[in-house]
Design an enzyme around this catalytic site. Sequence first.
Site, PDB file in Angstrom:
ATOM      1  N   ASN A   1      57.457  58.803  23.469  1.00 45.04           N
ATOM      2  CA  ASN A   1      58.168  59.841  22.714  1.00 45.04           C
ATOM      3  C   ASN A   1      59.683  59.638  22.794  1.00 45.04           C
ATOM      4  O   ASN A   1      60.443  60.551  22.494  1.00 45.04           O
ATOM      5  CB  ASN A   1      57.812  61.221  23.270  1.00 45.04           C
ATOM      6  CG  ASN A   1      56.322  61.497  23.166  1.00 45.04           C
ATOM      7  OD1 ASN A   1      55.704  61.188  22.147  1.00 45.04           O
ATOM      8  ND2 ASN A   1      55.734  62.045  24.216  1.00 45.04           N
TER       9      ASN A   1
ATOM     10  N   HIS B   1      49.294  72.631  20.880  1.00 45.80           N
ATOM     11  CA  HIS B   1      49.254  71.820  22.101  1.00 45.80           C
ATOM     12  C   HIS B   1      48.619  72.592  23.267  1.00 45.80           C
ATOM     13  O   HIS B   1      48.708  73.834  23.334  1.00 45.80           O
ATOM     14  CB  HIS B   1      50.700  71.436  22.462  1.00 45.80           C
ATOM     15  CG  HIS B   1      50.818  70.478  23.601  1.00 45.80           C
ATOM     16  ND1 HIS B   1      51.116  70.881  24.875  1.00 45.80           N
ATOM     17  CD2 HIS B   1      50.659  69.138  23.644  1.00 45.80           C
ATOM     18  CE1 HIS B   1      51.165  69.814  25.671  1.00 45.80           C
ATOM     19  NE2 HIS B   1      50.885  68.744  24.943  1.00 45.80           N
TER      20      HIS B   1
ATOM     21  N   GLU C   1      53.653  74.829  16.337  1.00 49.26           N
ATOM     22  CA  GLU C   1      54.553  73.692  16.583  1.00 49.26           C
ATOM     23  C   GLU C   1      55.273  73.404  15.273  1.00 49.26           C
ATOM     24  O   GLU C   1      54.719  73.679  14.194  1.00 49.26           O
ATOM     25  CB  GLU C   1      53.746  72.450  16.992  1.00 49.26           C
ATOM     26  CG  GLU C   1      53.072  72.580  18.335  1.00 49.26           C
ATOM     27  CD  GLU C   1      52.188  71.375  18.668  1.00 49.26           C
ATOM     28  OE1 GLU C   1      52.547  70.231  18.346  1.00 49.26           O
ATOM     29  OE2 GLU C   1      51.126  71.598  19.268  1.00 49.26           O
TER      30      GLU C   1
ATOM     31  N   SER D   1      52.055  67.133  17.312  1.00 49.98           N
ATOM     32  CA  SER D   1      52.235  65.968  18.175  1.00 49.98           C
ATOM     33  C   SER D   1      51.193  64.889  17.958  1.00 49.98           C
ATOM     34  O   SER D   1      51.458  63.716  18.194  1.00 49.98           O
ATOM     35  CB  SER D   1      52.217  66.399  19.638  1.00 49.98           C
ATOM     36  OG  SER D   1      51.002  67.018  19.961  1.00 49.98           O
TER      37      SER D   1
ATOM     38  N   ASP E   1      57.373  75.747  18.797  1.00 51.54           N
ATOM     39  CA  ASP E   1      57.504  74.645  19.756  1.00 51.54           C
ATOM     40  C   ASP E   1      58.077  73.448  18.999  1.00 51.54           C
ATOM     41  O   ASP E   1      57.426  72.883  18.118  1.00 51.54           O
ATOM     42  CB  ASP E   1      56.107  74.330  20.319  1.00 51.54           C
ATOM     43  CG  ASP E   1      56.130  73.221  21.367  1.00 51.54           C
ATOM     44  OD1 ASP E   1      57.058  72.397  21.331  1.00 51.54           O
ATOM     45  OD2 ASP E   1      55.203  73.167  22.199  1.00 51.54           O
TER      46      ASP E   1
ATOM     47  N   HIS F   1      58.575  67.804  19.434  1.00 50.94           N
ATOM     48  CA  HIS F   1      58.736  66.470  18.839  1.00 50.94           C
ATOM     49  C   HIS F   1      59.768  66.455  17.717  1.00 50.94           C
ATOM     50  O   HIS F   1      59.961  65.421  17.077  1.00 50.94           O
ATOM     51  CB  HIS F   1      57.383  65.963  18.339  1.00 50.94           C
ATOM     52  CG  HIS F   1      56.421  65.792  19.470  1.00 50.94           C
ATOM     53  ND1 HIS F   1      56.337  64.630  20.205  1.00 50.94           N
ATOM     54  CD2 HIS F   1      55.555  66.673  20.047  1.00 50.94           C
ATOM     55  CE1 HIS F   1      55.434  64.785  21.161  1.00 50.94           C
ATOM     56  NE2 HIS F   1      54.950  66.012  21.087  1.00 50.94           N
TER      57      HIS F   1
ATOM     58  N   LYS G   1      61.441  64.061  25.475  1.00 57.53           N
ATOM     59  CA  LYS G   1      60.971  63.236  24.349  1.00 57.53           C
ATOM     60  C   LYS G   1      62.215  62.630  23.678  1.00 57.53           C
ATOM     61  O   LYS G   1      62.826  61.745  24.270  1.00 57.53           O
ATOM     62  CB  LYS G   1      60.077  64.091  23.449  1.00 57.53           C
ATOM     63  CG  LYS G   1      58.904  64.685  24.275  1.00 57.53           C
ATOM     64  CD  LYS G   1      57.908  65.424  23.468  1.00 57.53           C
ATOM     65  CE  LYS G   1      56.981  66.292  24.303  1.00 57.53           C
ATOM     66  NZ  LYS G   1      56.141  65.613  25.273  1.00 57.53           N
TER      67      LYS G   1
HETATM   68  C1  LIG Z   1      53.919  70.127  21.348  1.00 57.96           C
HETATM   69  C2  LIG Z   1      54.173  69.972  22.807  1.00 57.96           C
HETATM   70  N1  LIG Z   1      54.596  71.020  23.517  1.00 57.96           N
HETATM   71  C3  LIG Z   1      54.842  70.934  24.839  1.00 57.96           C
HETATM   72  C4  LIG Z   1      54.669  69.751  25.510  1.00 57.96           C
HETATM   73  C5  LIG Z   1      54.915  69.699  26.984  1.00 57.96           C
HETATM   74  O1  LIG Z   1      56.171  69.170  27.256  1.00 57.96           O
HETATM   75  P1  LIG Z   1      56.450  68.434  28.650  1.00 57.96           P
HETATM   76  O2  LIG Z   1      55.912  67.057  28.507  1.00 57.96           O
HETATM   77  O3  LIG Z   1      57.927  68.493  28.799  1.00 57.96           O
HETATM   78  O4  LIG Z   1      55.732  69.209  29.711  1.00 57.96           O
HETATM   79  C6  LIG Z   1      54.251  68.616  24.817  1.00 57.96           C
HETATM   80  C7  LIG Z   1      54.076  67.345  25.547  1.00 57.96           C
HETATM   81  O5  LIG Z   1      53.409  66.435  25.163  1.00 57.96           O
HETATM   82  C8  LIG Z   1      53.993  68.720  23.427  1.00 57.96           C
HETATM   83  O6  LIG Z   1      53.572  67.672  22.723  1.00 57.96           O
END
Ligand SMILES: Cc1ncc(COP(=O)(O)O)c(C=O)c1O
Length: 382
Positions: free
Chosen positions: A38, A124, A167, A171, A196, A199, A230
């Site tokens: 990422n 996620h 999101e 992702s 969220d 990405h 990321k």
């Molecule tokens: C959409 C989404 N939210 C939250 C997270 C979690 O973030 P972190 O890796 O900083 O714990 C991820 C991680 O892959 C993600 O893809």
Amino acid sequence: MDGYPTLARRIAAQQRALGDARLVRTPRPPQGIDLCSNDYLALARHPRLQQQMIDAVRREGCGSTGSRLLRGERDAFTGLERQFASFKRTGRSLYFSSGYLANLAVLTAFPEAGDVILSDERNHASLIDGIRLSAARRVVFPHGDVEALGRLLEQRPDGGQAFVVVESLYSMDGDIAPLAGYAALCRAAGAALIVDEAHAVGVFGARGSGLIEACGIDTDVFVSVNTAGKALGVSGAFVAGPAWAIEHLVQRARPFIFSTAPPPAVAGALDASLSIVAGEPERRETLSRLSARLRTRLIEAGLSVPCGTSQIIPVLLGENERAIQVAQAMQAQGFDVRAIRPPSVPLGTARLRLTVNIGLTDEIIDRFAAALAAAARIGEKT
Ligand SMILES: Cc1ncc(COP(=O)(O)O)c(C=O)c1O
């Protein structure tokens, strides 16, 4: 283990079942050309981030020594949070040690019993887990379906607060959420929109602050969660929103209160990455150009790739075994790609999740697409 025969047998049976379903995961360090991380803007190894982190270690030491509400607080965190809030054009931001914890924090601190959380079905795991921990009622709506969400908001009983959780860039599928549609619905219904931007931050928007900026819905979002591990190349996550909401997190969010603050040096590195994101828009332009090139080359090579514009490109392969074999064939040719299998994605949709980063070149992308087209013939159903 011998002291717990029932437990040991249960775990052994579960591991056998994972093996039978080709779902065993083995951590594999980076090897070969990166087409799966990422680190979209190639900041993780940027010399300026490294230098600022080293300087901060020398100044502040390694560990933060306690929770932010105890001796773990540092001016470096509060300065960085001010910087991020102004980047995101919100009243305030709060830095957490991971995006996972930031999502748990938001979803357990704001929704309460009597409230309802409307959650996209492809959200996620960290959003799902946060929702499970919250006392509010959960309703899942079909992925990206603005009309279905509208109906659910209309049907909800009076009383309580509604939260909509999505999101901005998904992702595993690389598709962009219909944020403007969600924003209009939430505005009309008085629902709090939680986005969220894991990405999208650093990648989209004229200033690079994400898809909320790109869609012009800043004033319609309640809070956003912006991971820093990321595109920003370091680790942790910022929750950004109105000052009163962020103050509530400081007082109530258990992942903030009951966890040691991150190493202060990450704030040094993140200060550098925020200024690079703001000052070098050409990084985003390069990412967008390379992403378009990879999509085009894959389609020209006959691979089925969903349309889209983002740096996340899923190549659906179906069966777990096939995804593993194609990934291994590509790894053997020096390309670092990984098979993504359930539960990260729905059953029967195992895939390679390709990601583009600006360290790639046109030549690598063309060579990779040709090699993948050949490898994808493995296990193809005719
Ligand atoms: C959409 C989404 N939210 C939250 C997270 C979690 O973030 P972190 O890796 O900083 O714990 C991820 C991680 O892959 C993600 O893809």
